[in-house]
Design a protein around this motif. Sequence first.
Motif, short mmCIF file in Angstrom:
data_model
loop_
_atom_site.label_atom_id
_atom_site.label_comp_id
_atom_site.label_asym_id
_atom_site.label_seq_id
_atom_site.Cartn_x
_atom_site.Cartn_y
_atom_site.Cartn_z
N LEU A 6 -31.49 -31.15 0.40
CA LEU A 6 -29.99 -30.53 0.03
C LEU A 6 -29.57 -29.49 1.35
N LEU A 7 -30.62 -28.71 2.03
CA LEU A 7 -30.12 -27.91 2.88
C LEU A 7 -29.34 -28.84 4.14
N VAL A 8 -29.92 -29.99 4.43
CA VAL A 8 -29.56 -30.67 5.50
C VAL A 8 -28.13 -31.10 5.17
N ARG A 9 -27.82 -31.71 4.01
CA ARG A 9 -26.83 -32.28 3.21
C ARG A 9 -25.62 -31.00 3.22
N GLU A 10 -25.95 -29.82 3.08
CA GLU A 10 -25.21 -28.66 3.08
C GLU A 10 -24.79 -28.23 4.30
N LEU A 11 -25.61 -28.41 5.41
CA LEU A 11 -24.99 -27.91 6.71
C LEU A 11 -24.36 -29.14 7.35
N TRP A 12 -24.60 -30.10 7.37
CA TRP A 12 -23.97 -31.49 8.06
C TRP A 12 -23.21 -32.41 7.14
N ASP A 13 -23.31 -32.17 5.76
CA ASP A 13 -22.77 -33.32 4.96
C ASP A 13 -23.40 -34.62 5.19
N ILE A 107 -18.43 -17.51 5.02
CA ILE A 107 -19.42 -18.74 5.16
C ILE A 107 -18.96 -20.04 4.44
N SER A 108 -19.22 -21.01 5.55
CA SER A 108 -18.56 -22.37 5.26
C SER A 108 -19.83 -23.19 4.87
N GLY A 109 -19.71 -23.60 3.54
CA GLY A 109 -20.71 -24.19 2.84
C GLY A 109 -20.32 -25.87 2.54
N GLY A 110 -21.33 -26.38 2.28
CA GLY A 110 -21.09 -27.73 1.38
C GLY A 110 -20.81 -27.74 0.16
N ASP A 111 -20.77 -29.20 -0.50
CA ASP A 111 -20.37 -29.06 -2.10
C ASP A 111 -21.26 -28.36 -2.99
N VAL A 112 -22.39 -28.10 -2.83
CA VAL A 112 -23.08 -27.24 -3.94
C VAL A 112 -22.72 -25.97 -3.68
N LEU A 113 -22.55 -25.30 -2.41
CA LEU A 113 -22.20 -24.12 -1.98
C LEU A 113 -20.87 -23.66 -2.80
N ARG A 114 -19.90 -24.55 -2.33
CA ARG A 114 -18.62 -24.53 -2.96
C ARG A 114 -18.56 -24.33 -4.52
N GLY A 115 -19.50 -25.37 -5.13
CA GLY A 115 -19.44 -25.43 -6.44
C GLY A 115 -19.74 -24.15 -6.85
N HIS A 116 -21.01 -23.47 -6.36
CA HIS A 116 -21.39 -21.96 -6.85
C HIS A 116 -20.38 -20.90 -6.68
N ILE A 117 -19.59 -21.09 -5.30
CA ILE A 117 -18.51 -20.17 -5.36
C ILE A 117 -17.73 -20.20 -6.47
N SER A 118 -17.02 -21.41 -6.49
CA SER A 118 -16.07 -21.74 -7.64
C SER A 118 -16.74 -21.20 -9.00
N HIS A 119 -18.13 -21.27 -9.32
CA HIS A 119 -18.47 -20.75 -10.47
C HIS A 119 -18.43 -19.14 -10.53
#
Length: 213
Positions: A6-13, A107-119
Amino acid sequence: MTSVELLVRELWDDKPPRSALTTLQTYVYHTRRMFEREALSRDGKPLLVTRPPGYELRVEVDEVDATLFEHSVARGRSLLDAGQAADAARILREALALWRGPALANISGGDVLRGHISHLEELRIRALELRIEADRALGRRRDLIPELRALVVAYPLNEWFHCQLIHELRHGGRRAEALQAYQDLRRILDEELGLEPMAEVRRLHLDLLASSA
């Protein structure tokens, strides 16, 4: 615990470099060093630990603002439902006071982090709604008008905030301003989305016109 995958996907899609795992380990190393410099560890124990298949940040609930905010909003909602408006208003104010601008700004995040921010952003709006309801139950209606005017500017497409402003202006005997507030909402929705206000707001508008006749 957060997995390495998950961390790799968040960092580099979906396009991680060949050095992704090594680079991630370097990031973790520097993060640990930063925690040490800031003396954030408890009893000499590291906060960020390796736990297959990833890493775990070992902190208490009350040490994470986001988690504390979520719990406080839930507590405030329960108190309001139980008719304890004063306690609800206090707890919700304390929860909202945790905010210092947009969630995870810079902070520029991936899909998971952006979803958490939206929440978190949606929960912030809900906390505002609940606190406004609590203040209304406590009879602080006139004090709400300046805040609601600011909220309809900050959230121009949030019809609930507009509706509450119209309600409070009407309740305060300011019918002309209430009618203008409705027209402002109608114009915004038409220009931005090509929509009419929701049924509740339209009924309120008709009530205003009837009371002005």
